[in-house]
Design a protein around this motif. Sequence first.
Motif, PDB file in Angstrom:
ATOM      1  N   SER A 221      98.745  44.082  77.812  1.00 58.36           N
ATOM      2  CA  SER A 221      98.471  43.449  76.529  1.00 58.36           C
ATOM      3  C   SER A 221      97.759  42.119  76.727  1.00 58.36           C
ATOM      4  O   SER A 221      96.833  41.779  75.986  1.00 58.36           O
ATOM      5  N   ALA A 224      94.190  42.881  77.619  1.00 62.38           N
ATOM      6  CA  ALA A 224      93.421  43.474  76.519  1.00 62.38           C
ATOM      7  C   ALA A 224      93.031  42.450  75.472  1.00 62.38           C
ATOM      8  O   ALA A 224      91.970  42.537  74.871  1.00 62.38           O
ATOM      9  N   GLU A 225      93.906  41.434  75.229  1.00 66.67           N
ATOM     10  CA  GLU A 225      93.657  40.458  74.167  1.00 66.67           C
ATOM     11  C   GLU A 225      93.746  39.041  74.728  1.00 66.67           C
ATOM     12  O   GLU A 225      94.562  38.234  74.328  1.00 66.67           O
ATOM     13  N   ASP A 233      98.712  45.021  69.316  1.00 68.01           N
ATOM     14  CA  ASP A 233      97.703  45.861  69.928  1.00 68.01           C
ATOM     15  C   ASP A 233      98.363  47.186  70.294  1.00 68.01           C
ATOM     16  O   ASP A 233      99.526  47.421  69.972  1.00 68.01           O
TER      17      ASP A 233
END
Length: 260
Positions: A221, A224-225, A233
């Motif tokens: 996570s 990804a962000e 997400d």
Amino acid sequence: NGMIHTVRHFHLNLYGELIKLKNTLALFVAGGVPIFLAFINFIIYYSDGDKLVTAGINPWPGYIYQLHKFWSGLLMPLTIILGAALVNAIEHTNNTWKRVYTSPVSKGSVFFSKLAAFLLINLFTAIVLPVSFQLFGYLLMLIKPELGFQHYNSFFYESVVVSTRMMLAGSFIIAFQFLLAFHFRSFVLPMIIGFCITVTAGIASYWEHIQLIPYAYPSLSLRAERSATLLWDIYTVRAVTLFAITSIIGFWASAQREIY
């Protein structure tokens, strides 16, 4: 009336669990580990900050991201694993499960009140994490001004969002480790299982099917962000879904449990 009675009993059980945890190592671990990580990072920046910070570029994003990276990949799962064992050790060590289960409350209420208390402990950790990062960052402003922390936005809001998102992404770990520690009297066994899965997730961190290992969700996570603009997400959604499923399994198992 039945629903009100159930809610009242749950509230009383939760309050009782929080009182029991007040002076235990579980709270010390929950608050102490993120502070320790922030302190170690402070020492690194104080000693070698000139190698880590580029002049004219905001040092806060790199400072915070490196902390979150190490936290999500290793220290967060280990903190949850140890915390789950400590929360359940109170009854296991004193062998008080029989007394707990013969009290006028349902076994499900016992399970969910302890799980809720453990969730609150992890929420406490998610709050301590960005606060401690910021405080040590402000300390760098004062005693190492040449690094330039004082000239830029501190990214505190982004750090809070990332910390919360990592907790959500780690919610399956919270439920699974709690379930293990709840049902196994051994303090060590749930920790060994959790540690082995955490190490496996770390070794396989760039495996193409790493998403099959939920213990990797916090670090996935974070990757990804990285901009910290989103709270939810795919990994947080999956983790929360698995948390719900694991909690239901734990509720069923606790209802079937026989205490002698």
